[in-house]
Design a protein around this motif. Sequence first.
Motif, PDB file in Angstrom:
ATOM      1  N   PHE A 128       1.579 -11.152   9.319  1.00 48.98           N
ATOM      2  CA  PHE A 128       0.330 -10.411   9.444  1.00 48.98           C
ATOM      3  C   PHE A 128       0.525  -8.943   9.067  1.00 48.98           C
ATOM      4  CE2 PHE A 128      -0.875 -13.937  12.372  1.00 48.98           C
ATOM      5  CZ  PHE A 128      -2.015 -14.332  11.694  1.00 48.98           C
ATOM      6  N   LEU A 129       1.638  -8.350   9.484  1.00 53.13           N
ATOM      7  CA  LEU A 129       1.911  -6.966   9.106  1.00 53.13           C
ATOM      8  C   LEU A 129       2.061  -6.843   7.592  1.00 53.13           C
ATOM      9  CD1 LEU A 129       4.441  -5.742  11.838  1.00 53.13           C
ATOM     10  CD2 LEU A 129       2.058  -5.040  11.554  1.00 53.13           C
ATOM     11  N   THR A 130       2.725  -7.828   6.980  1.00 57.36           N
ATOM     12  CA  THR A 130       2.907  -7.795   5.525  1.00 57.36           C
ATOM     13  C   THR A 130       1.568  -7.901   4.799  1.00 57.36           C
ATOM     14  OG1 THR A 130       5.110  -8.796   5.726  1.00 57.36           O
ATOM     15  CG2 THR A 130       4.017  -8.953   3.582  1.00 57.36           C
ATOM     16  N   GLY A 131       0.682  -8.765   5.286  1.00 58.72           N
ATOM     17  CA  GLY A 131      -0.639  -8.861   4.682  1.00 58.72           C
ATOM     18  C   GLY A 131      -1.404  -7.555   4.770  1.00 58.72           C
ATOM     19  N   LEU A 132      -1.354  -6.915   5.939  1.00 58.90           N
ATOM     20  CA  LEU A 132      -2.015  -5.618   6.093  1.00 58.90           C
ATOM     21  C   LEU A 132      -1.378  -4.576   5.181  1.00 58.90           C
ATOM     22  CD1 LEU A 132      -4.003  -3.757   7.568  1.00 58.90           C
ATOM     23  CD2 LEU A 132      -2.263  -3.438   9.339  1.00 58.90           C
ATOM     24  N   GLY A 133      -0.045  -4.550   5.139  1.00 62.69           N
ATOM     25  CA  GLY A 133       0.641  -3.582   4.287  1.00 62.69           C
ATOM     26  C   GLY A 133       0.349  -3.794   2.814  1.00 62.69           C
ATOM     27  N   SER A 134       0.291  -5.059   2.374  1.00 65.17           N
ATOM     28  CA  SER A 134      -0.006  -5.344   0.970  1.00 65.17           C
ATOM     29  C   SER A 134      -1.403  -4.863   0.600  1.00 65.17           C
ATOM     30  CB  SER A 134       0.120  -6.841   0.704  1.00 65.17           C
ATOM     31  OG  SER A 134       1.437  -7.294   0.963  1.00 65.17           O
ATOM     32  N   THR A 135      -2.344  -5.052   1.510  1.00 63.10           N
ATOM     33  CA  THR A 135      -3.711  -4.585   1.252  1.00 63.10           C
ATOM     34  C   THR A 135      -3.760  -3.073   1.127  1.00 63.10           C
ATOM     35  OG1 THR A 135      -4.575  -6.483   2.498  1.00 63.10           O
ATOM     36  CG2 THR A 135      -6.074  -4.640   2.104  1.00 63.10           C
ATOM     37  N   ILE A 136      -3.061  -2.390   2.029  1.00 64.42           N
ATOM     38  CA  ILE A 136      -3.062  -0.925   1.986  1.00 64.42           C
ATOM     39  C   ILE A 136      -2.378  -0.419   0.721  1.00 64.42           C
ATOM     40  CG2 ILE A 136      -2.212   1.149   3.140  1.00 64.42           C
ATOM     41  CD1 ILE A 136      -2.509  -0.324   5.796  1.00 64.42           C
ATOM     42  N   VAL A 137      -1.216  -0.980   0.395  1.00 59.48           N
ATOM     43  CA  VAL A 137      -0.484  -0.545  -0.799  1.00 59.48           C
ATOM     44  C   VAL A 137      -1.290  -0.836  -2.063  1.00 59.48           C
ATOM     45  CG1 VAL A 137       1.576  -0.970  -2.186  1.00 59.48           C
ATOM     46  CG2 VAL A 137       1.782  -0.709   0.278  1.00 59.48           C
ATOM     47  N   GLY A 138      -1.975  -1.974  -2.083  1.00 61.08           N
ATOM     48  CA  GLY A 138      -2.783  -2.306  -3.250  1.00 61.08           C
ATOM     49  C   GLY A 138      -3.975  -1.382  -3.432  1.00 61.08           C
ATOM     50  N   ASP A 139      -4.502  -0.832  -2.318  1.00 65.15           N
ATOM     51  CA  ASP A 139      -5.655   0.072  -2.405  1.00 65.15           C
ATOM     52  C   ASP A 139      -5.258   1.515  -2.638  1.00 65.15           C
ATOM     53  OD1 ASP A 139      -7.389  -2.009  -2.045  1.00 65.15           O
ATOM     54  OD2 ASP A 139      -7.578  -1.734   0.118  1.00 65.15           O
ATOM     55  N   LEU A 140      -3.976   1.836  -2.565  1.00 66.37           N
ATOM     56  CA  LEU A 140      -3.553   3.227  -2.730  1.00 66.37           C
ATOM     57  C   LEU A 140      -3.923   3.824  -4.085  1.00 66.37           C
ATOM     58  CD1 LEU A 140      -0.066   3.472  -0.969  1.00 66.37           C
ATOM     59  CD2 LEU A 140      -2.209   4.547  -0.305  1.00 66.37           C
ATOM     60  N   PRO A 141      -3.861   3.074  -5.219  1.00 68.73           N
ATOM     61  CA  PRO A 141      -4.258   3.693  -6.499  1.00 68.73           C
ATOM     62  C   PRO A 141      -5.695   4.186  -6.521  1.00 68.73           C
ATOM     63  CG  PRO A 141      -3.006   1.693  -6.888  1.00 68.73           C
ATOM     64  CD  PRO A 141      -3.281   1.748  -5.419  1.00 68.73           C
ATOM     65  N   GLN A 142      -6.537   3.698  -5.606  1.00 65.33           N
ATOM     66  CA  GLN A 142      -7.929   4.117  -5.599  1.00 65.33           C
ATOM     67  C   GLN A 142      -8.108   5.554  -5.135  1.00 65.33           C
ATOM     68  OE1 GLN A 142     -10.315   1.281  -3.447  1.00 65.33           O
ATOM     69  NE2 GLN A 142      -9.512  -0.482  -4.591  1.00 65.33           N
ATOM     70  N   VAL A 143      -7.075   6.122  -4.514  1.00 65.81           N
ATOM     71  CA  VAL A 143      -7.185   7.520  -4.096  1.00 65.81           C
ATOM     72  C   VAL A 143      -7.102   8.452  -5.296  1.00 65.81           C
ATOM     73  CG1 VAL A 143      -6.153   6.972  -1.864  1.00 65.81           C
ATOM     74  CG2 VAL A 143      -4.690   7.751  -3.714  1.00 65.81           C
ATOM     75  N   GLU A 144      -6.662   7.937  -6.432  1.00 63.63           N
ATOM     76  CA  GLU A 144      -6.582   8.720  -7.660  1.00 63.63           C
ATOM     77  C   GLU A 144      -7.701   8.292  -8.607  1.00 63.63           C
ATOM     78  OE1 GLU A 144      -4.529  11.098  -8.963  1.00 63.63           O
ATOM     79  OE2 GLU A 144      -3.357  11.375  -7.135  1.00 63.63           O
ATOM     80  N   GLN A 145      -8.332   9.252  -9.264  1.00 65.30           N
ATOM     81  CA  GLN A 145      -9.363   8.949 -10.243  1.00 65.30           C
ATOM     82  C   GLN A 145      -8.729   8.387 -11.507  1.00 65.30           C
ATOM     83  OE1 GLN A 145     -11.646  12.330 -11.441  1.00 65.30           O
ATOM     84  NE2 GLN A 145     -13.023  11.173 -12.767  1.00 65.30           N
ATOM     85  N   GLN A 146      -9.226   7.229 -11.921  1.00 66.50           N
ATOM     86  CA  GLN A 146      -8.699   6.600 -13.123  1.00 66.50           C
ATOM     87  C   GLN A 146      -9.212   7.345 -14.359  1.00 66.50           C
ATOM     88  OE1 GLN A 146      -6.459   4.158 -13.115  1.00 66.50           O
ATOM     89  NE2 GLN A 146      -6.453   4.158 -10.887  1.00 66.50           N
ATOM     90  N   ARG A 147      -8.313   7.853 -15.166  1.00 65.50           N
ATOM     91  CA  ARG A 147      -8.677   8.610 -16.353  1.00 65.50           C
ATOM     92  C   ARG A 147      -8.395   7.793 -17.605  1.00 65.50           C
ATOM     93  NH1 ARG A 147      -6.912  14.796 -15.903  1.00 65.50           N
ATOM     94  NH2 ARG A 147      -8.755  14.912 -17.254  1.00 65.50           N
TER      95      ARG A 147
END
Length: 358
Positions: free
Chosen positions: A26-45
Amino acid sequence: MSNALRLSEKWFRRGLWLVAFLFAWFLTGLGSTIVGDLPQVEQQRSLEDFMDASRTAALRQTLKSTEQAAEDAQAALEQAQLKLQTARADNRAARETFDNWLATRRATQRPEQDDELLQRTRELDGLRQAERDALAAVQRQQQAALDASQASQRAQAELGRLQDAAREAYRSAQRAQELRVFGYRLALTLPLLVVAGWLFKKHRQGASWPFVWGFIFFALFAFFVELVPYLPSYGGYVRYIVGIVLTVIGGRYAIQALQRYLERQKQAEAQPDNQRRKELDYDLAQARLAKNVCPGCERAVDLKDGKTDFCPHCGLCLFDRCGHCSTRKSAFARYCFACGTAAVPAGRAEDAPAQTAT
């Protein structure tokens, strides 16, 4: 170690390991979701963000207009070609008819047909002129299509030059963005790995060990599976350098841990026999004996011959005699397997003869 555990304790431990793996999952699933969403903090150019906006817009408008002009010219060309084919067919048919009629007139030599000859000749001239006009229309549309194609090629070439000029800046910005996103991931996963190391060192055998091990599994997965694939390459230098650094750090830690372990073993082997057996964990000693290994120095010992009572490497007592029935038994057993008498504690071994005599 499992040979010294009660049956119910074995199943409880298996259940707790299941809890540890579920917690890690369960921790790995939560961590994978967070890590996968991290690129969204940067604007895609995109590459176009680094090009001259006004010039790019003008070129794209030119491309759009020239493509439309080329399509219109192609459609008009097809119509003109159809008209040309029709004019040629009409001219050819009229020419054949005129030739047949002219041959008949020559045969009959009738002067009253001179006016008709002039009329037919004028009609043929008109058909030839129509054919020439149709051919000119075809050539005009071909020229228009060629002009549109060349204008489109020039605009496309100019747009390509703008893209080439902006590509290096775009790649630099993309590498910087990847590095920042990797930094976010590292800032998230590295503390988890540090906490996992601290938990492994301090609490891996505590009462809450299933959750400790579950967190350790999660931290290892997050660092080595979720983070490493996103490690910037830069031609492979970064990966190899990071691998070398991690190998050196891990190797130094392993060497120092081995040296500390050997030093502890030397100090333990220098202690009296009773003190050494007293400090050894019961379950650990039973597990090592089951593997024909000395619980003290962890060297292989032949325990199946029925004669070896002391470790030939460190001198630790492995088998002794029951103080009640004199049966040979394990020196680490808490009770005699023959008569059930409680074994004399290691710290009071020197009092055993006096107690027996009493």
